[in-house]
Design a protein around this motif. Structure first.
Motif, short mmCIF file in Angstrom:
data_model
loop_
_atom_site.label_atom_id
_atom_site.label_comp_id
_atom_site.label_asym_id
_atom_site.label_seq_id
_atom_site.Cartn_x
_atom_site.Cartn_y
_atom_site.Cartn_z
N VAL A 1 27.94 -31.08 18.93
CA VAL A 1 27.34 -30.01 18.08
C VAL A 1 28.07 -28.79 18.59
CG1 VAL A 1 25.40 -28.13 18.01
CG2 VAL A 1 25.01 -30.46 18.16
N ARG A 2 28.93 -28.04 17.64
CA ARG A 2 29.80 -26.90 17.80
C ARG A 2 29.12 -25.34 17.55
NH1 ARG A 2 34.66 -29.27 18.27
NH2 ARG A 2 34.69 -31.38 17.50
N ALA A 3 29.42 -24.48 18.22
CA ALA A 3 28.94 -23.11 17.85
C ALA A 3 29.05 -22.73 16.49
CB ALA A 3 29.86 -22.03 18.71
N GLY A 4 27.83 -22.23 15.85
CA GLY A 4 27.96 -21.59 14.65
C GLY A 4 27.16 -22.87 13.90
N GLU A 5 27.02 -24.21 14.14
CA GLU A 5 26.24 -25.07 13.41
C GLU A 5 24.80 -25.21 13.52
OE1 GLU A 5 30.18 -28.14 13.40
OE2 GLU A 5 28.50 -28.59 14.71
N VAL A 6 24.37 -25.74 12.71
CA VAL A 6 22.97 -26.13 12.71
C VAL A 6 22.92 -27.65 12.40
CG1 VAL A 6 20.55 -25.83 11.59
CG2 VAL A 6 21.91 -23.94 11.92
N HIS A 7 22.29 -28.39 13.49
CA HIS A 7 22.14 -29.96 13.16
C HIS A 7 20.56 -30.16 12.79
CE1 HIS A 7 26.12 -31.36 14.39
NE2 HIS A 7 26.04 -30.13 14.55
N ALA A 8 20.16 -31.24 11.91
CA ALA A 8 18.80 -31.65 11.78
C ALA A 8 18.87 -33.25 12.53
CB ALA A 8 18.35 -31.49 10.61
N ILE A 9 17.81 -33.38 13.46
CA ILE A 9 17.64 -34.73 13.78
C ILE A 9 16.41 -35.35 13.22
CG2 ILE A 9 17.41 -36.19 15.84
CD1 ILE A 9 19.18 -34.35 17.50
N MET A 10 16.46 -36.20 12.53
CA MET A 10 15.30 -36.64 11.90
C MET A 10 15.13 -38.35 12.30
SD MET A 10 15.91 -35.00 7.94
CE MET A 10 14.31 -35.12 7.34
N GLY A 11 13.89 -38.51 11.97
CA GLY A 11 13.44 -40.00 12.19
C GLY A 11 12.26 -40.47 12.44
N PRO A 12 11.76 -41.60 12.39
CA PRO A 12 10.52 -41.93 12.17
C PRO A 12 9.72 -41.63 13.58
CG PRO A 12 11.77 -43.89 12.42
CD PRO A 12 12.64 -42.80 12.00
N ASN A 13 8.22 -42.03 13.63
CA ASN A 13 7.59 -41.57 15.03
C ASN A 13 8.39 -42.75 15.99
OD1 ASN A 13 5.99 -39.67 13.97
ND2 ASN A 13 4.55 -41.21 13.07
N GLY A 14 8.35 -42.22 17.03
CA GLY A 14 8.85 -43.13 18.22
C GLY A 14 10.16 -43.65 18.35
N SER A 15 10.78 -42.74 17.50
CA SER A 15 12.40 -43.29 17.58
C SER A 15 13.32 -42.51 18.82
CB SER A 15 13.20 -42.59 16.22
OG SER A 15 12.89 -41.02 16.01
N GLY A 16 12.79 -41.50 19.28
CA GLY A 16 13.31 -40.85 20.59
C GLY A 16 13.70 -39.50 20.28
N LYS A 17 13.42 -38.94 19.36
CA LYS A 17 13.81 -37.60 19.12
C LYS A 17 13.33 -36.60 20.05
CE LYS A 17 11.58 -37.08 15.00
NZ LYS A 17 10.82 -38.26 15.28
N SER A 18 11.95 -36.60 20.68
CA SER A 18 11.46 -35.61 21.60
C SER A 18 12.06 -36.01 23.03
CB SER A 18 9.99 -35.62 21.54
OG SER A 18 9.49 -35.23 20.50
N THR A 19 12.15 -37.45 23.22
CA THR A 19 12.84 -37.82 24.36
C THR A 19 14.23 -36.94 24.42
OG1 THR A 19 11.75 -39.60 24.43
CG2 THR A 19 13.74 -39.76 25.74
N LEU A 20 15.01 -37.03 23.36
CA LEU A 20 16.40 -36.52 23.38
C LEU A 20 16.06 -34.94 23.84
CD1 LEU A 20 19.49 -36.52 23.17
CD2 LEU A 20 19.00 -36.32 20.71
N ALA A 21 15.31 -34.32 23.02
CA ALA A 21 15.04 -33.00 23.27
C ALA A 21 14.74 -32.56 24.80
CB ALA A 21 14.14 -32.32 22.37
N HIS A 22 13.83 -33.34 25.55
CA HIS A 22 13.50 -33.11 26.65
C HIS A 22 14.31 -33.45 27.73
CE1 HIS A 22 9.46 -31.46 25.96
NE2 HIS A 22 9.08 -32.66 25.23
N VAL A 23 15.18 -34.58 27.39
CA VAL A 23 16.13 -34.95 28.31
C VAL A 23 17.23 -33.53 28.52
CG1 VAL A 23 18.34 -36.55 28.81
CG2 VAL A 23 15.94 -37.28 28.47
#
Lengths: 427, 256
Positions: free
Chosen positions: B28-50
């Protein structure tokens, strides 16, 4: 020799005790001291009593003597009474208060000589020590509106302080009562016995429609041993608010019984205990609903740091004579040390079919989710922990009036918790 | 092209011994907006908390660099002070700690970390009030306990308010859109767009593309079964909205 034998022996050596004192000694002789086998004394540090070298007050301090401490700033509009080692050092301020009347103590206390079960054989028994040894028992009557501040000081780190105060609040009268139990500064550095022994007995009678707002701030330091005993009887429509902050003492036990005797009488108790080191803070708050439409609320917040013990029993009984009673209890304890212990006991005994009652008790360590949330906002761990502790205590501290007293209570709690962050913020 | 603000390489994470992330890489570079999508239990929140430093997650392999610095070596509060902000999926209630105090304490912690003086109380209140207006939050909430008694929408808006006050370099917003009605979604979207600048980046973790109607991402990643299985532009989010995740999961399984 047991503590009881030594107590009675010292009493026998007193010269010509008054009738109320003799009655108290007789009750103690007949019923003995509570023990840890008594359910309501299970968590009290009664063993500390055995270590007390002397129960009675030492040589009484001189009346009108200069108090041994720099006194706190007077609260505006309050009549101030100062006890030093249990001796009233100055009562002149009472003469300027038209709504506070000092009653002849002999007749006032003789009228109450027939002690109730609570006072003679129940949880109020430790109040008997105060009745036996208080050098200056005091009986007051409140008519109209009054504000009274009572300071309890010790003249040395080892002085005993006993007080026996009885207050009648006439029907429709209002009293704002502040009690500060301050101890002696030398005791702060002296963590070893000899201990200062504080025993207080406070009796309150509220007439119909009377109101009492009572703040008790316990901030003695060092290795002191304290037993506060309180009994309050409320007539119809009377209202009693007790805010109690216990932030000191090596070992303390606060015992309070409130009897809601008249229709629609109500009591609110907001209490806080903060203990650290090896201190023990035990509280027993009992409310008996005896009349219809009576209300009670008990809020307790406790923090035990290091290896301290904090306990609270909140005991409410709603008798069959009290339909329409409303009861609310919330007790919360925080364990903030590896060897710390918190015991909370919410108890409801309901003998009426018509009642609204809520109660809850939670004990635990700091919530990791809350801590993480604050850390994720960039707060230092010490600041985050401090904030969460203050959040726990805030409900009790916020209820203290006037603001000057609230600030004093906050500073006492911060010092007790050795919370440098809070202390800095309170500067 | 600027240097990455966030560089995640081969990140593997286990929770209580169970692998959850199986080698996530993300730049992720400065100025960018990224979206991380995925089904339940895919690890999205885990990534955020890590990334935010929550305990209980064991990083078993890989690295994360934030502005060139090893992020995983930093405590949660150090990450926050360095300019990383996590918008919580479930903001906690903290009765007794008022919003204004938390905002000010957090802002001053960040300012001190940047070598700046603490903010003046008057300036702070003016600034916060302006940002509250952007987020359509009642000023009375400032003196309430953090999220105490807030509705779900108020909690999410309060998270974005905190973000606007702290002005992080990288905002990780974990399902900030969940539980929001259409109007609240617009307000939250406006708040996020307010933060967009060439110096900052935003990572949106979301189930649905509806937030992306308001905050248009530069890149969209699909995280499934602990891996990023596809990346693309905004069109990928629209396609996911039409087709769901199954086609991608099947394709990923076939490759594996």
């Amino acid at each position: 020799m047991s503590a009881l034998e030594r107590l009675l022996g010292e009493f026998a050596a007193l010269g010509a005790p008054a009738g109320a004192q003799r009655a108290a000694a007789a009750a103690l002789r007949a019923n003995g001291l509570p023990t840890r086998r008594d359910e309501n004394w299970h968590y009290a540090d009664l063993r500390a009593l055995e270590g007390v070298a002397q129960f009675r007050s030492a040589a009484p301090a001189h009346r009108d003597a200069t108090p041994p401490l720099p006194l706190p700033e007077p609260l505006e509009g309050y009549t101030r009474l100062v006890y030093v080692d249990g001796v009233l050092s100055d009562t002149r301020s009472l003469q300027n208060s038209p709504t506070l009347t000092r009653l002849p103590v002999e007749s006032a206390l003789a009228a109450q000589a027939a002690a109730t079960d609570y006072e003679s054989s129940g949880d109020g028994r430790m109040g008997l020590i105060a009745r036996m040894f208080a050098p200056d028992p005091l009986a007051l009557q409140v008519t109209g509106s009054a504000a009274l501040e009572i300071l309890h000081l010790a003249s040395s780190a080892a002085a005993n302080c006993h007080s026996h105060v009885s207050i009648d609040i006439a029907a429709g009268a209002h009293l704002t009562l502040v009690e500060r139990q301050l101890g002696h500064p030398a005791a702060a550095a002296d963590s070893q016995p000899p201990a200062t022994l504080y025993c207080s007995s406070l009796e309150l009678r509220l007439g119909a429609g009377a109101q009492l707002r009572h703040t008790r701030l316990q901030q003695a330091t060092g290795h002191s041993l304290r037993f506060n005993t309180l009994a309050a009887d409320l007539a119809a429509d009377a209202s009693y608010v007790l805010c109690q902050v216990a932030a000191g003492d090596g070992s303390e036990r606060n015992t309070a019984l409130t009897r809601l005797q008249g229709r629609a009488a109500c009591v609110r108790t907001h209490a806080l205990a903060a203990a650290r080191g090896t201190q023990a803070a035990d509280s027993q708050f009992t409310v008996v609903h005896e009349a219809p439409g009576t209300r009670s609320e008990q809020v307790f917040r406790g923090i035990a740091s290091d290896r301290a013990h904090v306990s609270c029993s909140a005991d409410v009984r709603a008798e069959a004579s009290a339909p329409g009673a409303r009861v609310q209890q919330t007790l919360r304890g925080l364990i903030d040390g590896h060897g710390a212990v918190v015991n909370l006991r919410p108890r409801l005994t309901i003998n009426t079919d018509d009642i609204q009652a809520q109660h809850g008790a939670t004990t635990g360590r700091l919530d990791e989710d809350l801590l993480y949330y604050l850390l994720a906002r960039g707060l230092e761990p010490a600041t985050a922990r401090s904030l969460l502790k203050w959040a726990l205590l805030g409900e009790v501290l916020a209820a203290i009036e006037p603001p000057a007293l609230r600030r004093a209570a906050e500073r006492a709690a911060a010092a007790q918790l050795r919370d440098a962050t809070a202390t800095e913020l309170l500067q | 092209m600027s240097a990455p603000l966030l560089q995640v390489d081969g990140l593997r994470v286990s929770v209580a011994g169970t692998p959850v992330l199986h080698g996530v890489s993300l730049t992720v570079r400065a100025g960018e907006v990224h979206a991380i999508m995925g089904p339940n239990g895919s690890g999205k929140s885990t990534l955020a908390h890590v990334l935010a430093g929550r305990s209980g997650y064991a990083v078993t392999a890989g690295s994360v660099r934030f502005d060139g610095v090893d992020l995983l070596a930093m405590a949660p509060e150090e990450r926050a002070r360095a300019g990383l902000f996590l918008g919580f999926q479930y903001p906690v209630e903290i009765p007794g700690v008022n919003n204004a105090y938390l905002l000010k304490a957090a802002l001053n912690a960040r300012r001190r970390a940047r070598g700046e003086s603490e903010i003046d109380a008057f300036d702070f209140l003016n600034m916060v009030r302006a940002k509250m207006r952007v987020m359509q939050i009642d000023e009375a909430l400032l003196t309430r306990g953090v999220n105490e008694g807030f509705s779900g929408g108020e909690k999410k808006r309060n998270e974005i308010l905190q973000m606007l006050v702290l002005e992080p370099r990288l905002a990780l917003l974990d399902e900030t859109d969940s539980g929001l009605d259409i109007d609240a979604l617009k307000v939250v979207g406006r708040g996020i767009n307010t933060l967009r600048s060439p110096e900052r980046a935003v990572v949106l973790v979301t189930h649905y593309q509806r937030l992306l109607d308001h905050v248009v991402p530069d890149q969209v990643h699909v995280l499934a079964r602990g891996r990023i299985i596809k990346s693309g532009d905004r069109e990928l989010a629209l396609e996911l909205e039409r087709r769901g995740y199954d086609w991608l999961l099947e394709a990923a399984a076939a490759v594996a």
